[in-house]
Motif scaffolding. Structure first.
Motif, PDB file in Angstrom:
ATOM      1  N   THR A   1       0.834  -1.204   0.000  1.00  0.00           N
ATOM      2  CA  THR A   1       0.000   0.000   0.000  1.00  0.00           C
ATOM      3  C   THR A   1       0.868   1.253   0.000  1.00  0.00           C
ATOM      4  O   THR A   1       0.555   2.232  -0.670  1.00  0.00           O
TER       5      THR A   1
ATOM      6  N   TYR B   1      -5.338   5.112  -1.740  1.00  0.00           N
ATOM      7  CA  TYR B   1      -4.777   4.289  -0.673  1.00  0.00           C
ATOM      8  C   TYR B   1      -5.838   3.366  -0.092  1.00  0.00           C
ATOM      9  O   TYR B   1      -5.588   2.168   0.110  1.00  0.00           O
TER      10      TYR B   1
ATOM     11  N   GLY C   1      -5.620  -0.494  -0.075  1.00  0.00           N
ATOM     12  CA  GLY C   1      -5.540  -1.112   1.245  1.00  0.00           C
ATOM     13  C   GLY C   1      -6.694  -2.041   1.552  1.00  0.00           C
ATOM     14  O   GLY C   1      -6.496  -3.145   2.081  1.00  0.00           O
TER      15      GLY C   1
END
Length: 147
Positions: free
Chosen positions: A118, A137, A141
């Motif tokens: 990530t 992100y 993630g």
């Protein structure tokens, strides 16, 4: 700009993170099997399986299981796990400027999803917008988290 267009762009940022992480899941699959095999081979499989919820990093998880198997004890295992994951401090520091305006809840959620993958994907994302990087992100993630 209409609300619909804004929401569509935000969704696209998240989906871009999902698409970026998806190919990496192929690489993570054998590693996940290795961690699973180590957990199953543990002298205390219940504790080993429970630790999968507290040790998100695979390398740290393998090292902690190895240290516990050799009788070093819980304190030694915790130190090893923390030392291996110390790199996350550098990762977090490099991403911090993009999270300053985010809510505390978002920052805590992001911290729980911080991995090499990530971080690498987000660090190299071409956008200058902190909000775009945060949505990217979370897309990346959450994809890794659920996989």
């Amino acid at each position: 700009m209409s609300q619909t267009v804004v929401v569509a762009r935000q969704r696209d940022d998240v989906l871009e993170g999902v698409r970026a992480m998806a190919p990496m899941l192929v690489v993570y699959a054998p590693f996940g099997l290795l961690v699973g095999a180590a957990v199953a081979a543990s002298d205390n499989p219940v504790a080993a399986w429970l630790s999968t919820w507290t040790v998100y990093g695979g390398a740290a998880h393998l090292a902690v299981l190895d240290v516990l198997q050799h009788g070093t004890g819980v304190l030694g295992a915790a130190v090893v796990g923390l030392l291996i994951n110390a790199r996350m401090v550098a990762y977090a520091a490099s991403l911090a400027p993009h999270w300053r305006t985010a809510s505390a809840r978002s920052r805590v959620a992001a911290a729980a999803m911080l991995t090499d993958a990530t971080w690498g994907l987000t660090h190299n994302h071409p956008s200058d917008s902190a909000a775009v990087r945060r949505r990217f992100y979370f897309g990346a993630g959450l994809t890794l988290w659920f996989a």
